[in-house]
Enzyme design. Structure first.
Site, PDB file in Angstrom:
ATOM      1  N   TYR A 180       0.843  -1.202   0.000  1.00 51.69           N
ATOM      2  CA  TYR A 180       0.000   0.000   0.000  1.00 51.69           C
ATOM      3  C   TYR A 180       0.879   1.253   0.000  1.00 51.69           C
ATOM      4  O   TYR A 180       0.678   2.189  -0.787  1.00 51.69           O
ATOM      5  CB  TYR A 180      -0.909  -0.020   1.235  1.00 51.69           C
ATOM      6  CG  TYR A 180      -1.607   1.290   1.527  1.00 51.69           C
ATOM      7  CD1 TYR A 180      -2.524   1.839   0.638  1.00 51.69           C
ATOM      8  CD2 TYR A 180      -1.348   1.981   2.720  1.00 51.69           C
ATOM      9  CE1 TYR A 180      -3.168   3.041   0.917  1.00 51.69           C
ATOM     10  CE2 TYR A 180      -1.993   3.176   3.010  1.00 51.69           C
ATOM     11  CZ  TYR A 180      -2.898   3.705   2.105  1.00 51.69           C
ATOM     12  OH  TYR A 180      -3.530   4.894   2.386  1.00 51.69           O
ATOM     13  N   LYS A 184       1.181   4.390  -2.644  1.00 48.35           N
ATOM     14  CA  LYS A 184       0.915   5.802  -2.302  1.00 48.35           C
ATOM     15  C   LYS A 184       2.089   6.670  -2.764  1.00 48.35           C
ATOM     16  O   LYS A 184       1.902   7.779  -3.260  1.00 48.35           O
ATOM     17  CB  LYS A 184       0.676   5.989  -0.790  1.00 48.35           C
ATOM     18  CG  LYS A 184      -0.584   5.364  -0.241  1.00 48.35           C
ATOM     19  CD  LYS A 184      -1.850   5.723  -0.989  1.00 48.35           C
ATOM     20  CE  LYS A 184      -2.348   7.134  -0.772  1.00 48.35           C
ATOM     21  NZ  LYS A 184      -3.619   7.372  -1.548  1.00 48.35           N
TER      22      LYS A 184
END
Ligand SMILES: NC(=O)c1ccc[n+]([C@@H]2O[C@H](COP(=O)([O-])OP(=O)(O)OC[C@H]3O[C@@H](n4cnc5c(N)ncnc54)[C@H](O)[C@@H]3O)[C@@H](O)[C@H]2O)c1
Length: 355
Positions: A180, A184
């Site tokens: 994740y 980002k």
């Protein structure tokens, strides 16, 4: 002057929804593009009738082109969030977050839209900043063996001393520690490349741990505050991983919404092509154990249980300085931890996801 026309991707989500409300309050015209992911929405979200809602995916160029019609500026919140279940989640993270951002940026270029606020995250820093007797330190990835042995805090590899956490600034090294987080950071890199290539202006807001009404509750991607809340609602004690001393900055969703509006304003002020990152936190440090205790107290539920469990992708401490956004954008948070958590203890959460 006509009211600005804003597209909020992910506007049916926890943070996107708060941004939509804040923009409507200002009299802006708002459109939402959201795929209403079934693994994060247990029921159809309630969206203000003044909002033009398009149900569709940011990875779909045709849908995005339609969503951008007659729009002046974009606030990109849509993403697959959280730590994920296992590595098999990786392609979905990359598709939603990286491919989705690339498709959006290409479509913005085609539509001649040059103002973007991007939802980024503190996870781009990895483990926070630390200091030891030998000066500033950046600990390496955590080892499963240390965590199993209950050694949670990073130590200086040479002296063996326990390192002291410090505030992370936007100039600190970027070091994503899970899939994740990697996506980002990739979103930021894509937006930065877009700004350079097209003359666009981007504010990337690196949110700290966001909490508040409307948080998702029982998804594998839910934030820690809502996991504690959900446990208390079931009459169970919040289960706190490690020893509960992990330092975080819990920032209220209403403050995140006002930070987004301040950043959207800023993209209009700057005439030149820009990419600028801003940490967004409340400015006060708490531990995950503090959050569990405060929620137990406010809801009259059982005391938290410290379990010693851990997730290898979690960082030990991450707390940021939010001075840049305060001084450059004139933004300041308004919700204290005490007030925000007391309200959050009984605030509605998002409809549970059926499993
Ligand atoms: N909640 C936090 O603490 C936190 C912290 C740091 C950063 N962020 C970032 O803030 C943003 C919003 O997060 P949130 O907590 O509101 O999550 P959320 O899951 O509540 O909202 C995300 C929304 O985006 C939608 N969405 C997901 N993928 C999509 C796609 N491919 N196309 C269209 N819509 C899609 C979902 O249906 C959902 O409504 C995300 O970019 C996230 O990475 C959140």
């Amino acid at each position: 002057m006509n009211a600005p026309r804003l597209l909020v991707t992910g506007g049916a989500g926890f943070i996107g929804g708060a941004i939509v409300s804040a923009a409507l309050e200002r009299g802006w015209r708002v459109r939402v593009l959201d795929s209403l992911r079934s693994d994060v929405h247990g029921a159809l979200p309630v969206v203000d009738p003044r909002v033009d809602v398009i149900v569709g995916d940011v990875t779909d160029p045709g849908v995005v082109a339609v969503a951008l019609r007659e729009v002046d500026l974009v606030c990109h919140q849509a993403a697959k969030v959280g730590l994920g279940v296992d590595f098999f989640d990786a392609p979905d993270y990359v598709r939603s977050n990286e491919v989705g951002t690339a498709v959006l940026l290409a479509a913005m270029t085609a539509a001649g839209i040059d103002r973007l606020v991007l939802a980024s995250s503190m996870v781009v820093y990895g483990e926070g900043s630390f200091r030891g007797s030998r000066g500033p330190a950046r600990p390496g990835p955590r080892r499963g063996a240390d965590l199993t042995a209950g050694v949670y805090d990073p130590v200086d590899e040479v002296t063996g001393e326990r390192l002291q956490p410090a505030l992370t600034t936007e100039e600190d090294p970027l070091d994503p520690r899970n899939v994740y987080a990697a996506t980002k950071l990739a979103q930021e890199y894509l937006a930065s490349a877009w700004a350079r290539a097209t003359g666009g202006r981007v504010a990337a807001l690196r949110y700290h741990n966001v909490y508040g009404p409307g948080m998702p509750q029982n998804t594998p991607y839910a934030g820690v505050a809502s996991l504690f809340r959900s446990a208390l609602e079931r009459g169970e004690a919040p289960r706190v991983f490690e020893d509960g001393a992990q330092r975080r900055d819990f920032v209220h969703v209403a403050d995140i919404a006002s930070a987004n509006l301040a950043a959207l304003d800023w993209t209009a002020d700057s005439a030149a092509s820009t990419f600028r990152a801003f940490n967004v936190g409340s400015g006060t440090v708490h531990t995950i154990g503090d959050m569990a205790e405060a929620l137990s107290r406010a809801s009259g539920g059982p005391d938290p249980v410290i379990t010693g469990e851990f997730r290898l992708g979690d960082v030990r401490h991450i707390t940021a300085s939010s001075e840049r956004i305060r001084t450059e954008l004139g933004w300041a948070p308004t919700v204290t931890f005490e007030r925000g958590v007391a309200e959050f203890a009984t605030a509605p959460l998002r409809a549970a996801v059926r499993r």
